[in-house]
Design an enzyme around this catalytic site. Structure first.
Site, PDB file in Angstrom:
ATOM      1  N   GLU A   1       0.822  -1.219   0.000  1.00  0.00           N
ATOM      2  CA  GLU A   1       0.000   0.000   0.000  1.00  0.00           C
ATOM      3  C   GLU A   1       0.854   1.267   0.000  1.00  0.00           C
ATOM      4  O   GLU A   1       0.523   2.231  -0.680  1.00  0.00           O
ATOM      5  CB  GLU A   1      -0.956  -0.019   1.205  1.00  0.00           C
ATOM      6  CG  GLU A   1      -2.045  -1.082   1.025  1.00  0.00           C
ATOM      7  CD  GLU A   1      -2.947  -1.205   2.233  1.00  0.00           C
ATOM      8  OE1 GLU A   1      -2.459  -1.696   3.269  1.00  0.00           O
ATOM      9  OE2 GLU A   1      -4.114  -0.793   2.152  1.00  0.00           O
TER      10      GLU A   1
ATOM     11  N   GLU B   1      -4.160  -9.443   3.758  1.00  0.00           N
ATOM     12  CA  GLU B   1      -4.873  -9.088   4.992  1.00  0.00           C
ATOM     13  C   GLU B   1      -6.098  -9.958   5.249  1.00  0.00           C
ATOM     14  O   GLU B   1      -6.521 -10.106   6.394  1.00  0.00           O
ATOM     15  CB  GLU B   1      -5.313  -7.617   4.944  1.00  0.00           C
ATOM     16  CG  GLU B   1      -4.187  -6.613   5.119  1.00  0.00           C
ATOM     17  CD  GLU B   1      -3.555  -6.154   3.808  1.00  0.00           C
ATOM     18  OE1 GLU B   1      -3.634  -6.908   2.804  1.00  0.00           O
ATOM     19  OE2 GLU B   1      -2.985  -5.052   3.782  1.00  0.00           O
TER      20      GLU B   1
HETATM   21  C1  3H9 Z   1      -1.640  -4.803   7.101  1.00  0.00           C
HETATM   22  O1  3H9 Z   1      -0.731  -4.498   6.419  1.00  0.00           O
HETATM   23  C2  3H9 Z   1      -2.820  -3.929   7.397  1.00  0.00           C
HETATM   24  C3  3H9 Z   1      -2.966  -2.730   6.488  1.00  0.00           C
HETATM   25  O2  3H9 Z   1      -3.557  -3.072   5.260  1.00  0.00           O
HETATM   26  C4  3H9 Z   1      -3.875  -1.699   7.084  1.00  0.00           C
HETATM   27  C5  3H9 Z   1      -3.428  -1.055   8.343  1.00  0.00           C
HETATM   28  C6  3H9 Z   1      -4.274   0.141   8.703  1.00  0.00           C
HETATM   29  N1  3H9 Z   1       4.001  -7.741  11.796  1.00  0.00           N
HETATM   30  O3  3H9 Z   1       6.623 -15.677   8.939  1.00  0.00           O
HETATM   31  P1  3H9 Z   1       8.018 -15.635   9.413  1.00  0.00           P
HETATM   32  C7  3H9 Z   1       7.219 -11.715  12.284  1.00  0.00           C
HETATM   33  S1  3H9 Z   1      -1.728  -6.318   7.862  1.00  0.00           S
HETATM   34  C8  3H9 Z   1       4.695  -8.151  12.875  1.00  0.00           C
HETATM   35  O4  3H9 Z   1       8.472 -16.688  10.353  1.00  0.00           O
HETATM   36  P2  3H9 Z   1       8.928 -16.103   6.731  1.00  0.00           P
HETATM   37  C9  3H9 Z   1       6.807 -13.146  12.561  1.00  0.00           C
HETATM   38  O5  3H9 Z   1       5.875 -13.206  13.605  1.00  0.00           O
HETATM   39  C10 3H9 Z   1      -0.199  -7.124   7.444  1.00  0.00           C
HETATM   40  N2  3H9 Z   1       5.509  -9.240  12.860  1.00  0.00           N
HETATM   41  O6  3H9 Z   1       9.061 -15.536   8.209  1.00  0.00           O
HETATM   42  C11 3H9 Z   1       8.128 -13.801  12.890  1.00  0.00           C
HETATM   43  O7  3H9 Z   1       8.441 -13.460  14.219  1.00  0.00           O
HETATM   44  P3  3H9 Z   1       9.233 -14.494  15.143  1.00  0.00           P
HETATM   45  C12 3H9 Z   1      -0.210  -7.696   6.087  1.00  0.00           C
HETATM   46  C13 3H9 Z   1       5.596  -9.913  11.707  1.00  0.00           C
HETATM   47  O8  3H9 Z   1      10.195 -15.755   6.059  1.00  0.00           O
HETATM   48  C14 3H9 Z   1       9.115 -13.042  11.973  1.00  0.00           C
HETATM   49  O9  3H9 Z   1       8.461 -11.821  11.614  1.00  0.00           O
HETATM   50  N3  3H9 Z   1       0.963  -8.520   5.896  1.00  0.00           N
HETATM   51  C15 3H9 Z   1       4.898  -9.528  10.563  1.00  0.00           C
HETATM   52  O10 3H9 Z   1       8.486 -17.518   6.756  1.00  0.00           O
HETATM   53  C16 3H9 Z   1       9.437 -13.812  10.705  1.00  0.00           C
HETATM   54  O11 3H9 Z   1       8.210 -14.189  10.070  1.00  0.00           O
HETATM   55  C17 3H9 Z   1       0.961  -9.827   6.169  1.00  0.00           C
HETATM   56  O12 3H9 Z   1      -0.042 -10.407   6.515  1.00  0.00           O
HETATM   57  C18 3H9 Z   1       4.079  -8.376  10.639  1.00  0.00           C
HETATM   58  N4  3H9 Z   1       3.400  -7.922   9.573  1.00  0.00           N
HETATM   59  O13 3H9 Z   1       7.752 -15.276   6.057  1.00  0.00           O
HETATM   60  C19 3H9 Z   1       2.269 -10.544   6.013  1.00  0.00           C
HETATM   61  N5  3H9 Z   1       5.186 -10.400   9.574  1.00  0.00           N
HETATM   62  O14 3H9 Z   1      10.582 -14.671  14.506  1.00  0.00           O
HETATM   63  C20 3H9 Z   1       2.533 -11.396   7.227  1.00  0.00           C
HETATM   64  C21 3H9 Z   1       6.044 -11.292  10.088  1.00  0.00           C
HETATM   65  O15 3H9 Z   1       9.291 -13.803  16.458  1.00  0.00           O
HETATM   66  N6  3H9 Z   1       3.835 -12.023   7.184  1.00  0.00           N
HETATM   67  N7  3H9 Z   1       6.303 -11.008  11.376  1.00  0.00           N
HETATM   68  O16 3H9 Z   1       8.418 -15.748  15.168  1.00  0.00           O
HETATM   69  C22 3H9 Z   1       4.105 -13.101   6.412  1.00  0.00           C
HETATM   70  O17 3H9 Z   1       3.292 -13.552   5.635  1.00  0.00           O
HETATM   71  C23 3H9 Z   1       5.452 -13.733   6.541  1.00  0.00           C
HETATM   72  O18 3H9 Z   1       5.973 -13.353   7.786  1.00  0.00           O
HETATM   73  C24 3H9 Z   1       6.458 -13.333   5.442  1.00  0.00           C
HETATM   74  C25 3H9 Z   1       7.857 -13.897   5.824  1.00  0.00           C
HETATM   75  C26 3H9 Z   1       6.006 -13.924   4.115  1.00  0.00           C
HETATM   76  C27 3H9 Z   1       6.594 -11.839   5.331  1.00  0.00           C
END
Ligand code: 3H9
Length: 697
Positions: free
Chosen positions: A105, A125
């Protein structure tokens, strides 16, 4: 500038770098840093163009989800994206890694987008109970149209950079592997071309009309399975047709409905718990190497485990009793790939090649003597398991991990049948084992940490959600299941129809009710289980399964006999109620002298949830599950528990532990054997605590 966002100069190019490991999530510091950097850029007369880039492994992967549910702190993400868009000079987003959600975004707020060809972009999301709420529903339609916007929003899929380029979501793909250098080079080129500010919200957009949105809403409601964000995303997208400020306000209103909902809280709990579940004491221990595994049994379970192992890149030796059974095992294995071949996801040659290169079939245990791990998936009887483990012990190499796929038998007793109980553990797969994500890693009294760690390593290789369990009858999942199935049976005896119970449970969010599930699994399984325990049954404990025994004797075993609680004539996967069931149940009630009473769906669910929560609290209190979140993930990935409710423990916190305990105490008056309150539940209520407090401990 200090903090996670830095502002530097490369000639007349401002380079704005985001450094907030591990995924550059857009937490408060990053949001403020971006706003400050944009202010600095606008005020910096020597800067002609800006490049926003992520340090480390990725462009921001989204909003910082850990901030959700806490008091909001400005600036809000939609305002950050708008601030970037309103810059008075051009802004480039240079994307690498995964630019997801709020990350994409803010890049849509930028005026130009370049991405590494290995990058992925997306708006996932939907999996968190929300939808893009930082202008994504306003800007994405302007770049790629409404249809594609809703497709990527509703699927939440990661779009590879080349596809995103084709869609118009990004402008350029670069292959250098250096996002900063590529962004700077692209910015230079834009300057040379005299490119100016290009605001996404200024782009024209065709109105597909009210009927189109109504149809999109109807289609979204169908996919939603109880989630509100699917339809709300469509509602928000209509804001793209409004003047920009009004549109952003419109998106925000719909977004906040989802953001403030318990569905969002449940989904975010699931997101973090799915990752936290791997954090077990043994995670710090080096696992033993895994290259080749042995699987004993080529039935549904053995063939499923074999397919999961092959898909993880392992070699497998499958052992069956005789050449005919070996042939059946191979046929079962091939059947697991049949739909992939039919759908063209895998060629027949590739399957044949995989089997030729990675599989050994044998009717001799000695064929597994070189395996790093041997898992048995044979008949669920202690004597059979002990015999099999004795045979494994005789042939397995020193250091091999010996695993049982038992779903409820005592692992310590099985381990005692070998000369090396320290190498034995339970690996409880769920059928079909190559598809279901849950794996219970059952750690016995003598299991070495490195052996448990090897179980988790196997789970990771197979992309399973591996949950650590201690030893007890049924481990985490089946032990809790047994309780809520029992309460469902009691309610049937007391007057509820199994169809009303199934309906109530489906309305709660499960894909099917307990009696549909019984039909699917086969009612003979429960029957044999009850028979096996008959000798030890406490006569003071209510039986509750008389009608199920009757069904067994009639041969109404569910889908496998084409009749159970429902009629599956012609091999159908679903069907109308079996007209013989209610008379059978009524006869059973008469035999028991039960005066049937009315049940509402609300009461059904109160009892169902109370039974589930109480047993789950015992499972945690006894240390069988490490934390409440381990129970939640077991329920989500193995038992069809609706993800948006977070899991049984998360949901219990939401309902209120005091309320659930009060229900249990009320039911205890009818049947104190079944409804003994879990000590942990009582303790938490007394201390005014929640299950969540134990997750964070
Ligand atoms: C959003 O954007 C809302 C907006 O539209 C509107 C707002 C108003 N935040 O998954 P991993 C942590 S909603 C905080 O093991 P990978 C995760 O918990 C967001 N922490 O790695 C982990 O911590 P730990 C939309 C986050 O390489 C560490 O990072 N975005 C976030 O297998 C490593 O993650 C998503 O939904 C976060 N956003 O995969 C994407 N993301 O080491 C969500 C990750 O302590 N994330 N962490 O266990 C993912 O899909 C995967 O993490 C990603 C990397 C593909 C990025």
């Amino acid at each position: 500038m200090s903090g996670p966002v830095s502002y530097a100069k490369d000639g007349d190019i401002a380079v704005i770098s985001i450094d907030n490991p591990p995924v550059n999530a857009l937490g408060q510091g990053v949001r403020q840093g971006l706003v400050d950097a944009m202010d600095q850029f606008d005020a910096d007369d020597s800067a002609k163009i800006a490049v926003i880039v992520g340090e480390g492994r990725t462009f921001p992967a989204g909003a910082d989800i850990s901030e959700f549910g806490k008091p909001p702190t400005g600036p809000a993400l939609p305002d950050v994206a708008t601030r970037i868009e309103r810059a008075t000079k051009p802004v480039v987003a240079s994307i690498h890694g995964t630019s997801l959600g709020g990350g994409l975004e803010i890049s849509m707020g930028a005026h130009y987008r370049i991405a590494q060809n290995t990058a992925k972009v997306g708006l996932p999301e939907i999996h968190l109970g929300i939808f893009p709420g930082a202008g994504g529903m306003i800007r994405a339609p302007k770049l790629i149209g409404f249809e594609k916007t809703l497709e990527i929003v509703h699927s939440g899929r990661h779009v590879k950079a080349p596809e995103a380029l084709g869609m118009g979501l990004i402008d350029v793909v670069d292959e250098s592997g250096d996002a900063k250098a590529a962004g700077i080079a692209y910015a230079k080129k834009l300057l040379e071309e005299g490119a100016g500010v290009r605001r996404t919200t200024d782009l024209p957009l065709e109105n597909p009309g009210k009927d189109w949105f109504d149809a999109a809403r109807a289609a979204a409601a169908k996919k939603a399975r109880g989630l509100m964000n699917f339809v709300e995303a469509v509602n928000a997208a209509e804001g793209a047709l409004m003047p920009v400020d009004e549109g952003m306000k419109h998106e925000r209103e719909h977004y906040m409905k989802c953001h403030m909902s318990s569905q969002r809280a449940g989904m975010v709990h699931a997101f973090f718990s799915e990752r936290a579940v791997a954090k077990v004491p043994e995670a710090k221990v080096e696992p033993r190497p895994l290259k080749q595994i042995g699987v004993i049994g080529g039935g549904t379970m053995g063939a499923g485990i074999t397919a999961a192992a092959l898909n993880a890149g392992l070699s497998v030796v499958m052992v069956e009793m005789n050449p005919e059974a070996v042939a059946r095992g191979e046929a079962n294995l091939r059947r697991n790939y049949a739909s992939s071949v039919a759908k063209g996801r895998m060629t027949q040659e590739a399957l044949d090649g995989l089997i030729a290169s990675k599989m050994t079939f044998s009717d001799d245990y000695a064929a597994m003597s070189d395996c790093d791990l041997i898992i048995e998936a044979v008949f669920e009887k202690m004597e059979v398991k002990k015999e099999v483990f004795g045979k494994i012990d005789a042939i397995a190499k020193p250091g091999a991990v010996l695993a049982s796929n038992t779903s409820y038998l005592n692992i310590d007793e099985i381990a005692a049948a070998t000369s090396r109980p320290q190498d034995v553990l339970g690996l409880h797969f769920f059928s079909p084992a190559h598809i279901m994500r849950l794996l219970e890693v059952v750690v016995g009294e003598k299991t070495l940490p490195e052996v448990a760690a090897t179980g988790f390593a196997l789970g990771r290789m197979m992309k399973k959600v591996a949950v650590r369990s201690g030893v007890c009858d049924g481990f985490i999942g089946n032990r809790i299941l047994a309780k809520y199935m029992t309460v469902a049976n009691y309610m049937v005896e007391d007057g509820a129809s199994p169809y009303l119970i199934d309906e109530a449970v489906r309305e709660f969010g499960y894909p099917m009710g307990p009696f549909q599930m019984g039909d699917l699994a086969g009612l003979d399984i429960g029957y044999f289980n009850r028979q096996g325990k008959a000798a030890d049954r406490n006569p003071n404990v209510r039986y509750g399964a008389g009608f199920l025994d009757e069904m067994y004797h009639k041969g109404w075993l569910g889908q496998k006999t084409e009749i159970g609680f429902y009629d599956y004539a012609g091999g159908a996967r679903s069907g109308p109620p079996n007209p013989g069931i209610m008379p059978l149940i009524e006869a059973e009630r008469e035999k028991l002298g039960v005066e049937p009473r009315e049940f509402t769906k609300e009461e059904i669910m109160r009892r169902y949830i109370a039974a589930m929560t109480n047993e789950a609290a015992k499972v945690v209190g006894e240390g069988i599950a490490l934390r409440p979140l381990d129970v939640d993930m077991t329920a989500l990935f193995g038992y069809g528990y609706p993800r948006w409710r977070g899991g049984p423990m998360h949901y219990a916190d939401e309902v209120g532990l005091d309320k659930i305990l009060a229900d249990i105490r009320e039911f205890e008056k009818e049947d104190s054997h079944f409804w003994t309150p879990a000590p942990l539940l009582v303790q938490l209520v007394e201390e005014g605590k929640k299950f969540a407090d134990l997750n964070n401990a």
